[in-house]
Design a protein around this motif. Structure first.
Motif, mmCIF file in Angstrom:
data_model
loop_
_atom_site.group_PDB
_atom_site.id
_atom_site.type_symbol
_atom_site.label_atom_id
_atom_site.label_comp_id
_atom_site.label_asym_id
_atom_site.label_seq_id
_atom_site.Cartn_x
_atom_site.Cartn_y
_atom_site.Cartn_z
ATOM 1 N N LEU A 1 5.872 31.053 27.581
ATOM 2 C CA LEU A 1 4.488 31.876 28.200
ATOM 3 C C LEU A 1 3.490 30.817 28.190
ATOM 4 N N GLY A 2 3.650 29.650 27.926
ATOM 5 C CA GLY A 2 2.287 28.430 28.020
ATOM 6 C C GLY A 2 1.594 28.508 26.711
ATOM 7 N N GLY A 3 2.205 29.166 25.773
ATOM 8 C CA GLY A 3 1.349 29.131 24.572
ATOM 9 C C GLY A 3 1.963 27.996 23.586
ATOM 10 N N GLY A 4 1.362 27.943 22.560
ATOM 11 C CA GLY A 4 1.692 27.264 21.275
ATOM 12 C C GLY A 4 1.287 25.756 21.636
ATOM 13 N N GLN A 5 0.749 25.179 20.557
ATOM 14 C CA GLN A 5 0.361 24.020 20.226
ATOM 15 C C GLN A 5 1.520 22.938 19.911
ATOM 16 N N PRO A 6 1.633 21.806 20.062
ATOM 17 C CA PRO A 6 2.649 20.874 19.613
ATOM 18 C C PRO A 6 2.476 20.849 18.098
ATOM 19 N N THR A 7 3.229 20.702 17.396
ATOM 20 C CA THR A 7 2.919 20.680 15.971
ATOM 21 C C THR A 7 3.736 19.281 15.453
ATOM 22 N N LEU A 8 3.326 18.711 14.398
ATOM 23 C CA LEU A 8 3.715 17.450 13.964
ATOM 24 C C LEU A 8 5.121 17.846 12.946
ATOM 25 N N ASN A 9 6.272 16.873 13.124
ATOM 26 C CA ASN A 9 7.356 17.058 12.064
ATOM 27 C C ASN A 9 6.982 16.793 10.854
ATOM 28 N N ARG A 10 7.489 17.335 9.848
ATOM 29 C CA ARG A 10 7.392 17.340 8.496
ATOM 30 C C ARG A 10 8.157 15.830 7.954
ATOM 31 N N PRO A 11 7.706 15.249 6.727
ATOM 32 C CA PRO A 11 8.231 14.168 6.130
ATOM 33 C C PRO A 11 9.237 14.437 5.893
ATOM 34 N N ASN A 12 10.401 13.438 5.929
ATOM 35 C CA ASN A 12 11.615 13.776 5.504
ATOM 36 C C ASN A 12 11.803 13.444 4.018
ATOM 37 N N LYS A 13 13.093 13.639 3.218
ATOM 38 C CA LYS A 13 13.123 13.465 1.851
ATOM 39 C C LYS A 13 13.015 11.903 1.698
ATOM 40 N N ASP A 14 13.239 11.037 2.340
ATOM 41 C CA ASP A 14 13.017 9.671 2.170
ATOM 42 C C ASP A 14 11.565 9.366 2.153
ATOM 43 N N ASP A 15 10.664 9.994 3.133
ATOM 44 C CA ASP A 15 9.573 9.668 3.180
ATOM 45 C C ASP A 15 8.718 10.304 1.880
ATOM 46 N N LEU A 16 8.984 11.539 1.514
ATOM 47 C CA LEU A 16 8.399 12.337 0.214
ATOM 48 C C LEU A 16 9.103 11.354 -1.020
ATOM 49 N N GLY B 1 0.924 -1.119 0.078
ATOM 50 C CA GLY B 1 -0.009 -0.134 -0.027
ATOM 51 C C GLY B 1 0.767 1.222 -0.028
ATOM 52 N N PRO B 2 0.361 2.436 0.022
ATOM 53 C CA PRO B 2 1.047 3.626 -0.081
ATOM 54 C C PRO B 2 1.836 3.768 0.976
ATOM 55 N N HIS B 3 2.999 4.617 1.018
ATOM 56 C CA HIS B 3 3.611 4.824 2.214
ATOM 57 C C HIS B 3 3.186 5.852 3.017
ATOM 58 N N VAL B 4 3.149 5.608 4.259
ATOM 59 C CA VAL B 4 2.375 6.728 5.159
ATOM 60 C C VAL B 4 3.690 7.108 6.216
ATOM 61 N N PRO B 5 4.027 8.289 5.999
ATOM 62 C CA PRO B 5 5.179 8.795 7.160
ATOM 63 C C PRO B 5 4.779 8.731 8.537
ATOM 64 N N ILE B 6 5.642 8.296 9.435
ATOM 65 C CA ILE B 6 5.202 8.495 10.681
ATOM 66 C C ILE B 6 5.792 9.834 11.082
ATOM 67 N N LEU B 7 4.803 10.671 11.546
ATOM 68 C CA LEU B 7 4.920 11.901 12.085
ATOM 69 C C LEU B 7 4.615 12.170 13.728
ATOM 70 N N THR B 8 5.712 12.506 14.087
ATOM 71 C CA THR B 8 5.609 12.747 15.787
ATOM 72 C C THR B 8 5.550 14.133 16.141
ATOM 73 N N PRO B 9 4.606 14.141 17.100
ATOM 74 C CA PRO B 9 4.633 15.797 17.943
ATOM 75 C C PRO B 9 5.958 16.237 18.260
ATOM 76 N N VAL B 10 6.131 17.471 17.815
ATOM 77 C CA VAL B 10 7.095 18.286 18.118
ATOM 78 C C VAL B 10 6.978 19.450 19.031
ATOM 79 N N GLN B 11 7.575 19.570 20.137
ATOM 80 C CA GLN B 11 7.077 20.691 21.061
ATOM 81 C C GLN B 11 7.502 22.016 20.849
ATOM 82 N N THR B 12 6.823 23.023 20.777
ATOM 83 C CA THR B 12 7.265 24.313 20.507
ATOM 84 C C THR B 12 8.265 24.799 21.561
ATOM 85 N N VAL B 13 9.311 25.366 21.307
ATOM 86 C CA VAL B 13 10.189 25.992 21.972
ATOM 87 C C VAL B 13 10.467 27.383 21.886
#
Length: 190
Positions: free
Chosen positions: A70-85, A52-64
């Motif tokens: 200040l307690g704000g910011g939502q965790p974001t997901l890392n981007r697919p790397n070159k191999d994933d793309l 089936g199609p490749h689905v990259p594993i994206l993990t949450p990345v904490q805002t720094v």
């Protein structure tokens, strides 16, 4: 007439830069040719059909930084790397090649498939059937092999052609007989 037959055979076989065309009665051969074609096309294209199609594993990345302090910011997901793309491009390539390798009547059957694996599974089920249907084909071919007899008045060449069709059915059903066993069965059937 011979030129038209030659053109049809050429289309069904495909080439190094063209996918083989599916002829319903030659599904088994087409699937083997298509697999080889997709394997040489690009590194992971065939894997897309199998898994089936490749689905990259994206993990949450904490805002720094200041926002995080200040307690704000939502965790974001890392981007697919070159191999994933690179791997993600394989499914559309395989999808396109297999789609180009089916006749219009088969295209209508696969038009709503979402992945190459789904197309492959639909075509396999359509032409090979379920496991139960495959078992029945195998049993039928094995019975034909074991009961092979030349018909009265049949030419040797015709008996041999008919016997070779039975061997092809057995091979397509997933079993291979030794040359010794095959030759012995043919001679006993005469």
């Amino acid at each position: 007439m011979a030129q038209a037959l030659s053109l049809n055979v050429s289309n069904s076989v495909g080439g190094s830069n063209r996918a083989p065309i599916l002829v319903a009665t030659e599904y088994h051969h087409w699937s083997q040719r298509m697999e080889k074609y997709l394997r040489i096309l690009r590194r992971y294209v065939w894997r897309s059909v199998e898994e089936g199609p490749h689905v990259p594993i994206l993990t949450p990345v904490q805002t720094v930084g200041a926002i995080a302090r200040l307690g704000g910011g939502q965790p974001t997901l890392n981007r697919p790397n070159k191999d994933d793309l690179d791997k993600m491009e394989n499914d559309p390539i395989a999808f396109y090649e297999i789609s180009c390798g089916v006749a219009p009547n088969n295209f209508d059957i696969i038009i709503n498939c979402k992945s190459t694996k789904e197309i492959w599974d639909v075509l396999k089920n359509l032409y090979e059937g379920t496991e139960q249907a495959q078992d029945k084909k195998f049993t039928t071919a094995l019975n034909e092999f074991n009961k092979f007899n030349a018909h009265a008045g049949e030419r040797l060449e015709d008996s041999f052609k008919r016997f070779n069709l039975i061997i092809t059915k057995l091979t397509n059903a997933g079993t291979v007989r030794s040359n010794h066993e095959t030759n012995l069965q043919f001679l006993n059937g005469l």
